[in-house]
Design a protein around this motif. Structure first.
Motif, PDB file in Angstrom:
ATOM      1  N   ALA A  27      30.539  40.705  33.224  1.00 53.00           N
ATOM      2  CA  ALA A  27      32.093  40.148  32.679  1.00 53.00           C
ATOM      3  C   ALA A  27      32.073  40.151  34.401  1.00 53.00           C
ATOM      4  O   ALA A  27      32.754  39.076  34.523  1.00 53.00           O
ATOM      5  CB  ALA A  27      32.473  41.959  33.649  1.00 53.00           C
ATOM      6  N   LEU A  28      31.499  40.010  35.201  1.00 55.65           N
ATOM      7  CA  LEU A  28      31.792  38.997  36.854  1.00 55.65           C
ATOM      8  C   LEU A  28      31.432  37.874  36.606  1.00 55.65           C
ATOM      9  O   LEU A  28      32.471  36.690  37.100  1.00 55.65           O
ATOM     10  CB  LEU A  28      31.622  40.190  38.177  1.00 55.65           C
ATOM     11  N   GLY A  37      36.888  37.325  45.850  1.00 64.36           N
ATOM     12  CA  GLY A  37      38.518  37.338  44.913  1.00 64.36           C
ATOM     13  C   GLY A  37      38.890  38.058  43.926  1.00 64.36           C
ATOM     14  O   GLY A  37      39.565  37.901  42.771  1.00 64.36           O
ATOM     15  N   VAL A  38      37.390  38.788  43.896  1.00 65.29           N
ATOM     16  CA  VAL A  38      37.601  39.839  42.717  1.00 65.29           C
ATOM     17  C   VAL A  38      38.096  41.084  42.431  1.00 65.29           C
ATOM     18  O   VAL A  38      36.995  41.831  44.315  1.00 65.29           O
ATOM     19  CB  VAL A  38      36.546  39.841  41.742  1.00 65.29           C
ATOM     20  N   THR A  39      38.771  41.608  42.575  1.00 57.90           N
ATOM     21  CA  THR A  39      38.980  43.399  42.466  1.00 57.90           C
ATOM     22  C   THR A  39      38.673  44.278  41.255  1.00 57.90           C
ATOM     23  O   THR A  39      39.291  43.651  40.384  1.00 57.90           O
ATOM     24  CB  THR A  39      40.712  43.555  43.377  1.00 57.90           C
ATOM     25  N   SER A  40      38.142  44.945  41.653  1.00 61.33           N
ATOM     26  CA  SER A  40      38.274  46.495  40.184  1.00 61.33           C
ATOM     27  C   SER A  40      39.693  47.017  40.609  1.00 61.33           C
ATOM     28  O   SER A  40      40.678  46.841  41.283  1.00 61.33           O
ATOM     29  CB  SER A  40      37.364  47.183  41.018  1.00 61.33           C
ATOM     30  N   LEU A  84      37.782  43.792  35.596  1.00 65.36           N
ATOM     31  CA  LEU A  84      37.680  43.165  37.258  1.00 65.36           C
ATOM     32  C   LEU A  84      38.611  42.246  36.624  1.00 65.36           C
ATOM     33  O   LEU A  84      39.307  40.786  35.775  1.00 65.36           O
ATOM     34  CB  LEU A  84      36.355  42.289  36.809  1.00 65.36           C
ATOM     35  N   ARG A  85      39.063  41.956  38.156  1.00 64.44           N
ATOM     36  CA  ARG A  85      40.810  40.679  38.083  1.00 64.44           C
ATOM     37  C   ARG A  85      40.206  40.003  39.225  1.00 64.44           C
ATOM     38  O   ARG A  85      40.055  40.109  40.489  1.00 64.44           O
ATOM     39  CB  ARG A  85      41.890  41.663  38.412  1.00 64.44           C
ATOM     40  N   GLY A  89      44.162  34.823  38.214  1.00 63.84           N
ATOM     41  CA  GLY A  89      44.674  36.187  37.129  1.00 63.84           C
ATOM     42  C   GLY A  89      43.441  35.932  35.568  1.00 63.84           C
ATOM     43  O   GLY A  89      44.278  36.710  35.315  1.00 63.84           O
ATOM     44  N   ARG A  90      42.343  35.549  36.263  1.00 65.21           N
ATOM     45  CA  ARG A  90      41.441  36.019  35.240  1.00 65.21           C
ATOM     46  C   ARG A  90      40.842  36.986  34.817  1.00 65.21           C
ATOM     47  O   ARG A  90      41.208  38.159  36.307  1.00 65.21           O
ATOM     48  CB  ARG A  90      40.039  35.124  35.432  1.00 65.21           C
ATOM     49  N   TYR A  91      41.152  38.160  34.088  1.00 65.33           N
ATOM     50  CA  TYR A  91      40.901  39.576  33.653  1.00 65.33           C
ATOM     51  C   TYR A  91      39.791  39.585  32.265  1.00 65.33           C
ATOM     52  O   TYR A  91      40.357  39.178  31.599  1.00 65.33           O
ATOM     53  CB  TYR A  91      42.131  39.859  33.466  1.00 65.33           C
ATOM     54  N   ALA A  92      38.462  40.607  32.664  1.00 61.75           N
ATOM     55  CA  ALA A  92      37.851  40.901  31.938  1.00 61.75           C
ATOM     56  C   ALA A  92      37.845  42.721  32.026  1.00 61.75           C
ATOM     57  O   ALA A  92      37.946  42.920  33.028  1.00 61.75           O
ATOM     58  CB  ALA A  92      36.682  40.050  32.807  1.00 61.75           C
ATOM     59  N   VAL A  93      38.161  43.645  30.759  1.00 61.21           N
ATOM     60  CA  VAL A  93      37.866  44.513  30.354  1.00 61.21           C
ATOM     61  C   VAL A  93      36.152  45.385  30.928  1.00 61.21           C
ATOM     62  O   VAL A  93      35.732  44.456  29.976  1.00 61.21           O
ATOM     63  CB  VAL A  93      38.859  44.624  29.191  1.00 61.21           C
ATOM     64  N   LEU A  94      36.835  46.050  31.054  1.00 63.83           N
ATOM     65  CA  LEU A  94      34.815  47.278  31.208  1.00 63.83           C
ATOM     66  C   LEU A  94      34.665  47.723  30.597  1.00 63.83           C
ATOM     67  O   LEU A  94      34.263  48.329  29.617  1.00 63.83           O
ATOM     68  CB  LEU A  94      34.568  47.498  32.818  1.00 63.83           C
ATOM     69  N   ALA A  95      35.774  49.071  30.166  1.00 66.49           N
ATOM     70  CA  ALA A  95      36.184  49.943  29.351  1.00 66.49           C
ATOM     71  C   ALA A  95      37.555  50.065  29.472  1.00 66.49           C
ATOM     72  O   ALA A  95      38.169  50.535  29.757  1.00 66.49           O
ATOM     73  CB  ALA A  95      35.800  50.756  29.828  1.00 66.49           C
TER      74      ALA A  95
END
Length: 125
Positions: A27-28, A37-40, A84-85, A89-95
């Motif tokens: 996902a990262l 620049g990525v936060t959980s 992960l955001r 502004g991009r966002y990836a859903v993990l669950a």
């Protein structure tokens, strides 16, 4: 790769999760490729009025947290995503979690005055 949501009381819900590192890494790579620049985050949706365009808040997770208590409103429905955001502004859903509904905060407003009506004539007949 699962996240669960439990009700503690009308004002708090509890979320816990387990995400495999290889799934998180994939996902990262989709949103940027590095942790710079990525936060959980936990994205908390209020789905009381429906899932479409539900309002949400983001909670930034620190120090590899595996669970979180979330302050909520009574008599509302919630669902949570862990993701992960990226700073752009991009966002990836993990669950995505199950849906829960918090209970009311007080006693029922329905007053039934006839809850224990006794027919005294029938009783002493």
């Amino acid at each position: 790769n699962q996240i669960y949501l439990l009700i503690r009381d009308p004002y708090w819900i509890y979320s816990y999760w387990e995400i495999q590192s290889n799934y998180q890494q994939a996902a990262l790579e989709k949103i940027g490729g590095s942790w710079d620049g990525v936060t959980s985050i936990l994205r908390v949706f209020d789905v009381t009025d429906g899932v479409n365009n539900a309002p949400y808040i983001d909670i930034v997770l620190q120090n590899m947290a595996r669970s979180w208590y979330i302050s909520v409103q009574p008599n509302h429905a919630y669902v949570v995503e862990i993701g992960l955001r990226h700073r752009n502004g991009r966002y990836a859903v993990l669950a995505r979690s199950n849906v829960v509904r918090t209970p009311r905060a007080g006693m029922s407003e329905v007053i039934d005055e006839q809850w224990m009506a006794i027919d005294w004539d029938k009783m002493y007949a």
